[in-house]
Design a protein around this motif. Sequence first.
Motif, PDB file in Angstrom:
ATOM      1  N   VAL A 183       0.836  -1.196   0.000  1.00 39.99           N
ATOM      2  CA  VAL A 183       0.000   0.000   0.000  1.00 39.99           C
ATOM      3  C   VAL A 183       0.871   1.245   0.000  1.00 39.99           C
ATOM      4  CG1 VAL A 183      -1.650   1.359   1.347  1.00 39.99           C
ATOM      5  CG2 VAL A 183      -1.989  -1.093   1.087  1.00 39.99           C
ATOM      6  N   LEU A 184       1.892   1.281   0.841  1.00 43.05           N
ATOM      7  CA  LEU A 184       2.757   2.446   0.902  1.00 43.05           C
ATOM      8  C   LEU A 184       3.548   2.623  -0.387  1.00 43.05           C
ATOM      9  CD1 LEU A 184       4.035   2.350   4.570  1.00 43.05           C
ATOM     10  CD2 LEU A 184       2.387   3.920   3.567  1.00 43.05           C
ATOM     11  N   ASP A 185       3.952   1.536  -1.051  1.00 45.14           N
ATOM     12  CA  ASP A 185       4.641   1.645  -2.328  1.00 45.14           C
ATOM     13  C   ASP A 185       3.729   2.283  -3.362  1.00 45.14           C
ATOM     14  OD1 ASP A 185       6.501  -1.498  -2.101  1.00 45.14           O
ATOM     15  OD2 ASP A 185       6.920   0.506  -1.299  1.00 45.14           O
ATOM     16  N   GLN A 186       2.458   1.898  -3.372  1.00 42.23           N
ATOM     17  CA  GLN A 186       1.499   2.474  -4.305  1.00 42.23           C
ATOM     18  C   GLN A 186       1.217   3.923  -3.959  1.00 42.23           C
ATOM     19  OE1 GLN A 186      -1.908  -0.012  -3.844  1.00 42.23           O
ATOM     20  NE2 GLN A 186      -1.137  -1.586  -5.199  1.00 42.23           N
ATOM     21  N   VAL A 187       1.206   4.238  -2.689  1.00 47.06           N
ATOM     22  CA  VAL A 187       0.827   5.558  -2.240  1.00 47.06           C
ATOM     23  C   VAL A 187       1.924   6.581  -2.500  1.00 47.06           C
ATOM     24  CG1 VAL A 187       0.251   6.896  -0.186  1.00 47.06           C
ATOM     25  CG2 VAL A 187      -0.799   4.690  -0.543  1.00 47.06           C
ATOM     26  N   SER A 188       3.165   6.228  -2.335  1.00 45.25           N
ATOM     27  CA  SER A 188       4.239   7.207  -2.482  1.00 45.25           C
ATOM     28  C   SER A 188       5.364   6.665  -3.346  1.00 45.25           C
ATOM     29  CB  SER A 188       4.789   7.607  -1.109  1.00 45.25           C
ATOM     30  OG  SER A 188       5.857   8.490  -1.289  1.00 45.25           O
ATOM     31  N   ASP A 189       5.480   7.207  -4.549  1.00 47.69           N
ATOM     32  CA  ASP A 189       6.545   6.788  -5.446  1.00 47.69           C
ATOM     33  C   ASP A 189       7.821   7.582  -5.198  1.00 47.69           C
ATOM     34  OD1 ASP A 189       4.832   4.998  -6.697  1.00 47.69           O
ATOM     35  OD2 ASP A 189       4.134   6.502  -8.114  1.00 47.69           O
ATOM     36  N   THR A 190       7.712   8.757  -4.596  1.00 47.23           N
ATOM     37  CA  THR A 190       8.840   9.647  -4.457  1.00 47.23           C
ATOM     38  C   THR A 190       9.444   9.622  -3.062  1.00 47.23           C
ATOM     39  OG1 THR A 190       7.790  11.094  -6.079  1.00 47.23           O
ATOM     40  CG2 THR A 190       9.601  12.010  -4.822  1.00 47.23           C
ATOM     41  N   LEU A 191       8.638   9.825  -2.053  1.00 46.69           N
ATOM     42  CA  LEU A 191       9.111   9.897  -0.674  1.00 46.69           C
ATOM     43  C   LEU A 191       8.767   8.622   0.076  1.00 46.69           C
ATOM     44  CD1 LEU A 191       7.894  13.506   0.184  1.00 46.69           C
ATOM     45  CD2 LEU A 191      10.199  12.802  -0.454  1.00 46.69           C
ATOM     46  N   LEU A 192       9.623   8.249   0.987  1.00 46.30           N
ATOM     47  CA  LEU A 192       9.336   7.103   1.840  1.00 46.30           C
ATOM     48  C   LEU A 192       9.014   7.601   3.242  1.00 46.30           C
ATOM     49  CD1 LEU A 192      12.163   4.674   0.713  1.00 46.30           C
ATOM     50  CD2 LEU A 192       9.753   4.611   0.083  1.00 46.30           C
ATOM     51  N   PRO A 193       7.925   7.090   3.830  1.00 46.67           N
ATOM     52  CA  PRO A 193       7.555   7.566   5.166  1.00 46.67           C
ATOM     53  C   PRO A 193       8.485   7.029   6.243  1.00 46.67           C
ATOM     54  CG  PRO A 193       6.066   5.838   4.456  1.00 46.67           C
ATOM     55  CD  PRO A 193       6.970   6.128   3.299  1.00 46.67           C
ATOM     56  N   ARG A 194       8.666   7.843   7.254  1.00 48.23           N
ATOM     57  CA  ARG A 194       9.374   7.392   8.441  1.00 48.23           C
ATOM     58  C   ARG A 194       8.418   6.514   9.240  1.00 48.23           C
ATOM     59  NH1 ARG A 194      11.816  13.299   9.358  1.00 48.23           N
ATOM     60  NH2 ARG A 194      13.639  13.038   8.032  1.00 48.23           N
ATOM     61  N   ARG A 195       8.960   5.792  10.195  1.00 52.02           N
ATOM     62  CA  ARG A 195       8.140   4.837  10.951  1.00 52.02           C
ATOM     63  C   ARG A 195       6.940   5.506  11.620  1.00 52.02           C
ATOM     64  NH1 ARG A 195       9.525  -0.540  13.511  1.00 52.02           N
ATOM     65  NH2 ARG A 195      10.925  -0.365  11.781  1.00 52.02           N
ATOM     66  N   TYR A 196       7.146   6.647  12.278  1.00 52.42           N
ATOM     67  CA  TYR A 196       6.032   7.305  12.962  1.00 52.42           C
ATOM     68  C   TYR A 196       4.997   7.823  11.962  1.00 52.42           C
ATOM     69  CZ  TYR A 196       8.081  11.899  11.893  1.00 52.42           C
ATOM     70  OH  TYR A 196       8.568  13.002  11.258  1.00 52.42           O
ATOM     71  N   GLN A 197       5.446   8.243  10.770  1.00 58.62           N
ATOM     72  CA  GLN A 197       4.502   8.683   9.738  1.00 58.62           C
ATOM     73  C   GLN A 197       3.672   7.503   9.242  1.00 58.62           C
ATOM     74  OE1 GLN A 197       7.531  10.314   7.178  1.00 58.62           O
ATOM     75  NE2 GLN A 197       6.995  12.432   7.744  1.00 58.62           N
ATOM     76  N   GLU A 198       4.332   6.388   9.081  1.00 58.70           N
ATOM     77  CA  GLU A 198       3.659   5.159   8.663  1.00 58.70           C
ATOM     78  C   GLU A 198       2.620   4.734   9.707  1.00 58.70           C
ATOM     79  OE1 GLU A 198       5.180   0.665   7.988  1.00 58.70           O
ATOM     80  OE2 GLU A 198       6.375   2.228   7.033  1.00 58.70           O
ATOM     81  N   GLU A 199       2.972   4.813  10.983  1.00 59.66           N
ATOM     82  CA  GLU A 199       2.045   4.439  12.058  1.00 59.66           C
ATOM     83  C   GLU A 199       0.823   5.345  12.084  1.00 59.66           C
ATOM     84  OE1 GLU A 199       4.142   4.267  15.796  1.00 59.66           O
ATOM     85  OE2 GLU A 199       5.626   2.857  14.990  1.00 59.66           O
ATOM     86  N   ILE A 200       1.034   6.639  11.911  1.00 58.64           N
ATOM     87  CA  ILE A 200      -0.093   7.582  11.888  1.00 58.64           C
ATOM     88  C   ILE A 200      -0.966   7.321  10.665  1.00 58.64           C
ATOM     89  CG2 ILE A 200      -0.747  10.013  11.705  1.00 58.64           C
ATOM     90  CD1 ILE A 200       1.864  10.618  13.317  1.00 58.64           C
ATOM     91  N   PHE A 201      -0.338   7.075   9.504  1.00 55.10           N
ATOM     92  CA  PHE A 201      -1.075   6.766   8.290  1.00 55.10           C
ATOM     93  C   PHE A 201      -1.962   5.532   8.475  1.00 55.10           C
ATOM     94  CE2 PHE A 201      -0.872   4.245   4.236  1.00 55.10           C
ATOM     95  CZ  PHE A 201      -1.828   4.973   3.549  1.00 55.10           C
ATOM     96  N   VAL A 202      -1.418   4.484   9.053  1.00 53.51           N
ATOM     97  CA  VAL A 202      -2.181   3.249   9.279  1.00 53.51           C
ATOM     98  C   VAL A 202      -3.361   3.510  10.225  1.00 53.51           C
ATOM     99  CG1 VAL A 202      -2.082   0.935  10.302  1.00 53.51           C
ATOM    100  CG2 VAL A 202      -0.305   1.683   8.726  1.00 53.51           C
ATOM    101  N   ARG A 203      -3.117   4.264  11.287  1.00 50.59           N
ATOM    102  CA  ARG A 203      -4.211   4.594  12.216  1.00 50.59           C
ATOM    103  C   ARG A 203      -5.283   5.430  11.535  1.00 50.59           C
ATOM    104  NH1 ARG A 203      -2.372   5.363  18.404  1.00 50.59           N
ATOM    105  NH2 ARG A 203      -1.338   3.365  18.575  1.00 50.59           N
ATOM    106  N   ALA A 204      -4.865   6.347  10.669  1.00 49.00           N
ATOM    107  CA  ALA A 204      -5.824   7.191   9.956  1.00 49.00           C
ATOM    108  C   ALA A 204      -6.676   6.374   8.986  1.00 49.00           C
ATOM    109  CB  ALA A 204      -5.098   8.304   9.215  1.00 49.00           C
ATOM    110  N   GLN A 205      -6.125   5.302   8.460  1.00 49.09           N
ATOM    111  CA  GLN A 205      -6.905   4.415   7.593  1.00 49.09           C
ATOM    112  C   GLN A 205      -8.037   3.739   8.376  1.00 49.09           C
ATOM    113  OE1 GLN A 205      -3.395   2.149   6.249  1.00 49.09           O
ATOM    114  NE2 GLN A 205      -4.195   2.450   4.183  1.00 49.09           N
ATOM    115  N   GLN A 206      -7.833   3.574   9.661  1.00 50.41           N
ATOM    116  CA  GLN A 206      -8.796   2.855  10.499  1.00 50.41           C
ATOM    117  C   GLN A 206      -9.845   3.768  11.116  1.00 50.41           C
ATOM    118  OE1 GLN A 206      -6.013   1.104  13.209  1.00 50.41           O
ATOM    119  NE2 GLN A 206      -5.253  -0.352  11.687  1.00 50.41           N
ATOM    120  N   GLY A 207      -9.591   5.067  11.179  1.00 51.66           N
ATOM    121  CA  GLY A 207     -10.551   5.980  11.783  1.00 51.66           C
ATOM    122  C   GLY A 207      -9.973   7.373  11.924  1.00 51.66           C
ATOM    123  N   ASN A 208     -10.733   8.257  12.537  1.00 52.89           N
ATOM    124  CA  ASN A 208     -10.301   9.641  12.718  1.00 52.89           C
ATOM    125  C   ASN A 208      -9.074   9.722  13.605  1.00 52.89           C
ATOM    126  OD1 ASN A 208     -12.383  10.666  11.171  1.00 52.89           O
ATOM    127  ND2 ASN A 208     -13.749  10.854  12.907  1.00 52.89           N
TER     128      ASN A 208
END
Length: 119
Positions: free
Chosen positions: A4-29
């Motif tokens: 999912v992250l590969d599809q979402v960002s071709d240019t920048l790679l998220p840091r671990r905390y950004q990835e964690e926030i992104f995953v939580r945001a997928q699940q709810g507010n």
Amino acid sequence: MARVLDQVSDTLLPRRYQEEIFVRAQQGNVIAALDTGSGKTFISTLLIKWIAARDVGHNNLIVFLVPKVALVQQQGEFIEKQTSLRVRQFSGATAHDMGDRDGWKTEFENADVFVMTGA
């Protein structure tokens, strides 16, 4: 998850905390209170791309609200650079009159993301 992250960002790679926030945001507010420069816009862009990919064919519009006029251009340009979505920027004098139904109809038909101030 990595796919999912590969599809979402071709240019920048998220840091671990950004990835964690992104995953939580997928699940709810989620409210992300992070320092300036910590990647809130990047996380938002990951989420915008994920929502757009998930809802392909539904003709949905994503509205990204920012608190200041200067951020409309900054965030709009970042989203345009990081996505293939059609981004429109609105603030103050650049916004259509609320009564201009034809103008707004055209904007809705030709955009995937509105970046705008709340007032």
